[in-house]
Design a protein around this motif. Sequence first.
Motif, PDB file in Angstrom:
ATOM      1  N   UNK A 199       0.846  -1.191   0.000  1.00  0.00           N
ATOM      2  CA  UNK A 199       0.000   0.000   0.000  1.00  0.00           C
ATOM      3  C   UNK A 199       0.884   1.243   0.000  1.00  0.00           C
ATOM      4  N   UNK A 200       0.379   2.306  -0.620  1.00  0.00           N
ATOM      5  CA  UNK A 200       1.148   3.537  -0.781  1.00  0.00           C
ATOM      6  C   UNK A 200       0.252   4.748  -0.555  1.00  0.00           C
ATOM      7  N   UNK A 201       0.880   5.869  -0.258  1.00  0.00           N
ATOM      8  CA  UNK A 201       0.180   7.145  -0.157  1.00  0.00           C
ATOM      9  C   UNK A 201       0.348   7.870  -1.483  1.00  0.00           C
ATOM     10  N   UNK A 202      -0.753   8.313  -2.052  1.00  0.00           N
ATOM     11  CA  UNK A 202      -0.707   8.984  -3.345  1.00  0.00           C
ATOM     12  C   UNK A 202      -1.450  10.309  -3.252  1.00  0.00           C
ATOM     13  N   UNK A 203      -0.732  11.433  -3.344  1.00  0.00           N
ATOM     14  CA  UNK A 203      -1.380  12.736  -3.183  1.00  0.00           C
ATOM     15  C   UNK A 203      -2.414  13.054  -4.262  1.00  0.00           C
ATOM     16  N   UNK A 204      -2.235  12.560  -5.483  1.00  0.00           N
ATOM     17  CA  UNK A 204      -3.212  12.827  -6.551  1.00  0.00           C
ATOM     18  C   UNK A 204      -4.518  12.093  -6.277  1.00  0.00           C
ATOM     19  N   UNK A 205      -4.404  10.859  -5.836  1.00  0.00           N
ATOM     20  CA  UNK A 205      -5.619  10.105  -5.489  1.00  0.00           C
ATOM     21  C   UNK A 205      -6.285  10.740  -4.271  1.00  0.00           C
ATOM     22  N   UNK A 206      -5.481  11.164  -3.306  1.00  0.00           N
ATOM     23  CA  UNK A 206      -6.029  11.822  -2.108  1.00  0.00           C
ATOM     24  C   UNK A 206      -6.782  13.095  -2.478  1.00  0.00           C
ATOM     25  N   UNK A 207      -6.250  13.865  -3.420  1.00  0.00           N
ATOM     26  CA  UNK A 207      -6.914  15.108  -3.835  1.00  0.00           C
ATOM     27  C   UNK A 207      -8.257  14.832  -4.499  1.00  0.00           C
ATOM     28  N   UNK A 208      -8.326  13.765  -5.265  1.00  0.00           N
ATOM     29  CA  UNK A 208      -9.569  13.429  -5.971  1.00  0.00           C
ATOM     30  C   UNK A 208     -10.606  12.765  -5.070  1.00  0.00           C
ATOM     31  N   UNK A 209     -10.162  12.197  -3.952  1.00  0.00           N
ATOM     32  CA  UNK A 209     -11.073  11.415  -3.099  1.00  0.00           C
ATOM     33  C   UNK A 209     -11.193  11.988  -1.687  1.00  0.00           C
ATOM     34  N   UNK A 210     -10.818  13.248  -1.516  1.00  0.00           N
ATOM     35  CA  UNK A 210     -10.952  13.940  -0.230  1.00  0.00           C
ATOM     36  C   UNK A 210     -10.137  13.313   0.894  1.00  0.00           C
TER      37      UNK A 210
END
Length: 79
Positions: free
Chosen positions: A19-30
């Motif tokens: 598992x990883x932290x992804x800032x782009x996915x975080x931005x799109x999914x709050x």
Amino acid sequence: VNSATHRWGRVSYESGDNSRNNPWVAALTFGEGWHNNHHKYPSSACQGLHRGQIDLTWQHIRLLRALRLATKIRLPVAS
């Protein structure tokens, strides 16, 4: 979220599951893109654990808590 954050991003915690932290996915999914954090603390309401990790879902939960509409909120416990 799951497919992208098990493929691209950075690892903050060793979880043994890629598992990883992804800032782009975080931005799109709050905030749901902080997936590695979620695997470290799966029952935590807050997933943006580090400076700069914006977690809008957590901000909404904090608002609901302030309005006394949310209770029994779980947060990470340092291990």
